[in-house]
Design a protein around this motif. Structure first.
Motif, PDB file in Angstrom:
ATOM      1  N   ARG A  20      27.272  11.037 104.747  1.00 63.41           N
ATOM      2  CA  ARG A  20      28.555  11.518 105.261  1.00 63.41           C
ATOM      3  C   ARG A  20      29.412  10.358 105.771  1.00 63.41           C
ATOM      4  NH1 ARG A  20      25.260  16.113 107.552  1.00 63.41           N
ATOM      5  NH2 ARG A  20      25.852  17.958 106.310  1.00 63.41           N
ATOM      6  N   ARG A  21      28.778   9.364 106.381  1.00 64.00           N
ATOM      7  CA  ARG A  21      29.523   8.204 106.868  1.00 64.00           C
ATOM      8  C   ARG A  21      30.114   7.413 105.708  1.00 64.00           C
ATOM      9  NH1 ARG A  21      28.008   6.336 112.190  1.00 64.00           N
ATOM     10  NH2 ARG A  21      27.914   4.179 111.476  1.00 64.00           N
ATOM     11  N   GLU A  22      29.396   7.335 104.596  1.00 72.90           N
ATOM     12  CA  GLU A  22      29.925   6.632 103.431  1.00 72.90           C
ATOM     13  C   GLU A  22      31.137   7.358 102.841  1.00 72.90           C
ATOM     14  OE1 GLU A  22      29.342   3.634 102.128  1.00 72.90           O
ATOM     15  OE2 GLU A  22      28.073   3.392 103.900  1.00 72.90           O
ATOM     16  N   ILE A  23      31.048   8.661 102.730  1.00 75.81           N
ATOM     17  CA  ILE A  23      32.176   9.434 102.206  1.00 75.81           C
ATOM     18  C   ILE A  23      33.393   9.292 103.122  1.00 75.81           C
ATOM     19  CG2 ILE A  23      33.029  11.746 101.672  1.00 75.81           C
ATOM     20  CD1 ILE A  23      31.080  10.721  99.606  1.00 75.81           C
ATOM     21  N   ALA A  24      33.172   9.399 104.420  1.00 71.56           N
ATOM     22  CA  ALA A  24      34.275   9.263 105.370  1.00 71.56           C
ATOM     23  C   ALA A  24      34.899   7.878 105.278  1.00 71.56           C
ATOM     24  CB  ALA A  24      33.778   9.534 106.795  1.00 71.56           C
ATOM     25  N   GLY A  25      34.073   6.854 105.166  1.00 74.37           N
ATOM     26  CA  GLY A  25      34.589   5.496 105.049  1.00 74.37           C
ATOM     27  C   GLY A  25      35.370   5.298 103.769  1.00 74.37           C
ATOM     28  N   ALA A  26      34.898   5.861 102.668  1.00 77.37           N
ATOM     29  CA  ALA A  26      35.603   5.742 101.391  1.00 77.37           C
ATOM     30  C   ALA A  26      36.971   6.411 101.460  1.00 77.37           C
ATOM     31  CB  ALA A  26      34.767   6.360 100.279  1.00 77.37           C
ATOM     32  N   LEU A  27      37.034   7.586 102.070  1.00 71.83           N
ATOM     33  CA  LEU A  27      38.319   8.291 102.188  1.00 71.83           C
ATOM     34  C   LEU A  27      39.289   7.521 103.085  1.00 71.83           C
ATOM     35  CD1 LEU A  27      36.994  11.953 102.433  1.00 71.83           C
ATOM     36  CD2 LEU A  27      38.318  10.970 100.549  1.00 71.83           C
ATOM     37  N   ARG A  28      38.781   6.915 104.154  1.00 69.86           N
ATOM     38  CA  ARG A  28      39.649   6.096 105.014  1.00 69.86           C
ATOM     39  C   ARG A  28      40.186   4.895 104.250  1.00 69.86           C
ATOM     40  NH1 ARG A  28      35.693   7.109 109.008  1.00 69.86           N
ATOM     41  NH2 ARG A  28      34.746   5.070 108.608  1.00 69.86           N
ATOM     42  N   ASP A  29      39.332   4.246 103.471  1.00 74.62           N
ATOM     43  CA  ASP A  29      39.783   3.072 102.723  1.00 74.62           C
ATOM     44  C   ASP A  29      40.831   3.436 101.684  1.00 74.62           C
ATOM     45  OD1 ASP A  29      38.124   1.422 104.156  1.00 74.62           O
ATOM     46  OD2 ASP A  29      36.508   1.422 102.683  1.00 74.62           O
ATOM     47  N   LEU A  30      40.660   4.581 101.026  1.00 71.54           N
ATOM     48  CA  LEU A  30      41.656   5.028 100.054  1.00 71.54           C
ATOM     49  C   LEU A  30      43.017   5.240 100.718  1.00 71.54           C
ATOM     50  CD1 LEU A  30      39.802   7.603  97.766  1.00 71.54           C
ATOM     51  CD2 LEU A  30      40.748   5.392  97.110  1.00 71.54           C
ATOM     52  N   GLN A  31      42.992   5.725 101.943  1.00 72.51           N
ATOM     53  CA  GLN A  31      44.229   6.004 102.667  1.00 72.51           C
ATOM     54  C   GLN A  31      44.885   4.734 103.201  1.00 72.51           C
ATOM     55  OE1 GLN A  31      45.610   9.030 102.983  1.00 72.51           O
ATOM     56  NE2 GLN A  31      47.357   8.278 104.190  1.00 72.51           N
ATOM     57  N   ALA A  32      44.080   3.774 103.641  1.00 72.34           N
ATOM     58  CA  ALA A  32      44.612   2.653 104.419  1.00 72.34           C
ATOM     59  C   ALA A  32      44.837   1.370 103.628  1.00 72.34           C
ATOM     60  CB  ALA A  32      43.669   2.360 105.594  1.00 72.34           C
ATOM     61  N   LEU A  33      44.132   1.164 102.525  1.00 72.26           N
ATOM     62  CA  LEU A  33      44.147  -0.135 101.869  1.00 72.26           C
ATOM     63  C   LEU A  33      45.101  -0.179 100.681  1.00 72.26           C
ATOM     64  CD1 LEU A  33      40.305  -0.906 101.800  1.00 72.26           C
ATOM     65  CD2 LEU A  33      42.017  -1.800 103.398  1.00 72.26           C
TER      66      LEU A  33
END
Length: 274
Positions: A20-33
């Protein structure tokens, strides 16, 4: 975000928590980077999800096959963009930008041409779908002994592909070896707290070996790509090929040194270090 299984939890809960932490991190990176960085980070998250599942693949059967295919497809949709950037970055790591301006311009244009914003939107949808399934993963029968067994299995696979890579010395065999080394690196990170004594001293050399293998592959792809262009790059082609060959030799020596350090034993033994 720490990519590590929480050692005080049952294995099933630890695996779900990390996923779940990996999925959350991936979604944050898609939004921010920016797009180029987002593609790179998203592919890393997918590799980490696949490694997480591969650690216990022998004990989860169809779940592994389904979820592994899901994240492989997700990352594969972005592979063209990432490969083009990796080859360009291989040139920039090899020499200052001003040394090969014609080749750099060609690689920059190629990287821009591979960019695909729609692929990132599709990736976001697939990430959300994957995240929604984590709670239903049938993991309750898993014990920590299954994770240790999975680590020993990934060690054997890495050692086997190492032997093949050194026998063939082809880009394909080194690429396969790199994938197995990255599994070992990710599995070491996942189990580092739970099996600290047995895994002490492996994490950094595995990371360095994976990096050297990645650099070797990217540089070999650069050499092949530029070499196919013939006389397009007047005055730059031969110096580039010479510099690439010298660096490839250096990388190969580093790969062999680290491989001997990491995969000398026929089998990996935990020796009670759990």
């Amino acid at each position: 975000m720490v990519y590590q299984l929480k050692r005080k939890l049952p294995l099933a809960k630890a695996l779900r928590r990390t996923a779940r932490r990996e999925i959350a991190g991936a979604l944050r990176d898609l939004q921010a980077l920016p797009q180029e960085e987002a593609v790179h980070e998203l592919r890393k998250h997918c590799k980490k999800m696949r490694a997480l599942l591969r650690l216990v693949r022998a004990d989860i059967g169809d779940l592994y096959r389904y979820e592994n295919a899901h994240y492989r497809t997700l990352a594969g949709g972005l592979s063209g963009s990432r490969d083009a950037v990796s080859v360009r970055d291989a040139l920039l790591a090899l020499a200052p930008a001003e040394r090969f301006p014609q080749i750099l311009e060609f690689l920059e244009a190629r990287a821009r041409g591979q960019a695909d914003a729609d692929a990132l939107e599709e990736a976001k949808t697939l990430l959300q779908q994957g995240g929604e399934r984590i709670g239903d993963w049938p993991l309750e029968t898993l014990k920590w002994k299954h994770a240790r067994r999975g680590y020993r299995r990934s060690y054997r696979r890495a050692a086997k592909t190492m032997d093949k890579a050194f026998a063939e010395r082809s880009a394909a065999s080194f690429h396969e070896y790199r994938k197995r080394v990255k599994d070992q690196w990710y599995h070491t990170r996942l189990l580092q707290k739970k099996c600290r004594r047995a895994l002490r001293g492996r994490r950094k050399p595995l990371k360095n070996l994976a990096q050297a293998l990645g650099d070797w592959r990217d540089l070999a792809l650069l050499r092949e790509l530029v070499g196919r262009q013939g006389t397009q790059f007047r005055g730059e082609l031969i110096p580039l090929l010479d510099a690439a060959d010298e660096r490839l030799d250096t990388l190969q020596q580093e790969i062999e040194r680290l491989s001997r350090q990491l995969f000398t034993a026929k089998k990996f033994a935990f020796n009670g270090g759990s």
